[in-house]
Design an enzyme around this catalytic site. Structure first.
Site, PDB file in Angstrom:
ATOM      1  N   LYS A   1     -28.321 -58.070 -11.276  1.00  0.00           N
ATOM      2  CA  LYS A   1     -27.150 -57.637 -11.078  1.00  0.00           C
ATOM      3  C   LYS A   1     -26.946 -57.419  -9.404  1.00  0.00           C
ATOM      4  CE  LYS A   1     -27.450 -54.610 -14.957  1.00  0.00           C
ATOM      5  NZ  LYS A   1     -27.636 -53.031 -15.356  1.00  0.00           N
TER       6      LYS A   1
ATOM      7  N   CYS B   1     -28.966 -51.068 -10.378  1.00  0.00           N
ATOM      8  CA  CYS B   1     -30.137 -50.503 -11.402  1.00  0.00           C
ATOM      9  C   CYS B   1     -30.069 -51.037 -12.700  1.00  0.00           C
ATOM     10  CB  CYS B   1     -29.673 -49.076 -11.462  1.00  0.00           C
ATOM     11  SG  CYS B   1     -29.795 -48.084 -10.028  1.00  0.00           S
ATOM     12  N   ASP B   2     -31.040 -50.826 -13.617  1.00  0.00           N
ATOM     13  CA  ASP B   2     -30.947 -51.001 -14.838  1.00  0.00           C
ATOM     14  C   ASP B   2     -31.989 -50.282 -15.590  1.00  0.00           C
ATOM     15  OD1 ASP B   2     -29.825 -53.155 -16.946  1.00  0.00           O
ATOM     16  OD2 ASP B   2     -31.990 -52.866 -17.474  1.00  0.00           O
ATOM     17  N   SER B   3     -31.688 -49.509 -16.765  1.00  0.00           N
ATOM     18  CA  SER B   3     -32.362 -48.713 -17.429  1.00  0.00           C
ATOM     19  C   SER B   3     -32.757 -49.061 -19.007  1.00  0.00           C
ATOM     20  CB  SER B   3     -31.854 -47.371 -17.648  1.00  0.00           C
ATOM     21  OG  SER B   3     -31.505 -46.727 -16.482  1.00  0.00           O
TER      22      SER B   3
ATOM     23  N   GLY C   1     -35.032 -49.702 -13.151  1.00  0.00           N
ATOM     24  CA  GLY C   1     -35.319 -50.385 -12.199  1.00  0.00           C
ATOM     25  C   GLY C   1     -34.256 -50.360 -10.853  1.00  0.00           C
TER      26      GLY C   1
END
Length: 210
Positions: free
Chosen positions: A55, A75-77, A112
């Site tokens: 991203k 971010c990535d969840s 992350g």
């Protein structure tokens, strides 16, 4: 220095605004499934970090051109449960299935984070990390699950639940950082900013005048 949030998540934006930062939003448009498919048996932490990195990279060129000095934060969840990493369900039926699986149980929400600092169009520093929070789910009735899914909220969030929205009714408790469950960990982001040479207090915006 311009703070750029590489995410379309209104929850992440709200967390940052409440914490004194007014970011510029740039949506990455990354195909998360394709990024995940390109990885070979990644650990949960590696998966969410790789997605966050993708991203950040997707918006980096435009950001570096647009702003002389910038911080790109991505971010990535995903939810880790039963040895599987699950993201957004995208459909009502998948959301129902996940809630039948999660009800009364415990999962781990991983987010992350990647911070990239640019100056004069060049990347000068990068830092990344992962925050993991344990989530204890309540045991909603089938009617409650149907009503929740019908709102549409769980279809577009990692793990099919929120902590700060309607899904909060069905979370018994957490162990760890609540802001990470919402989508961006403030403590971790502060540490990552420090690693690229920025104090979070320098990013705080003055409160609006009444």
């Amino acid at each position: 220095m311009q703070f750029v949030l590489a995410s379309q998540s209104p929850a992440r934006l709200a967390v940052l605004r409440a914490a004194g930062v007014e970011p510029t939003v740039r949506v990455s448009g990354v195909d998360e499934d394709a990024v995940a498919a390109a990885l070979t048996d990644p650990a949960p932490e590696q998966l969410v970090t790789a997605l966050a990195e993708a991203k950040a990279q997707a918006v980096l060129t435009d950001v570096a051109t647009e702003f002389p000095e910038a911080l790109v934060v991505a971010c990535d969840s995903m939810l880790h449960i039963d040895g599987e990493m699950v993201g957004k369900p995208q459909s009502a039926e998948v959301a129902r299935q996940r809630w039948r699986r999660m009800a009364g149980r415990t999962g781990h929400l991983l987010t992350g984070h990647v911070v990239v600092r640019t100056s004069d169009g060049e990347v000068v520093a990068t830092a990344s990390g992962t925050e993991t929070t344990t989530v204890h789910f309540a045991d909603p009735t089938p009617a409650e699950v149907d009503a929740y899914v019908a709102t549409g909220e769980p279809l577009h969030v990692a793990g099919s639940f929120t902590l700060d929205g309607l899904g909060g009714w069905f979370v018994r408790g957490i162990e760890g950082d609540p802001s990470s469950v919402v989508g961006i960990s403030l403590p971790l982001t502060r540490r990552l900013l420090g690693r690229v040479g920025v104090s979070v207090t320098d990013l705080w915006q003055p409160p609006p005048s009444s």
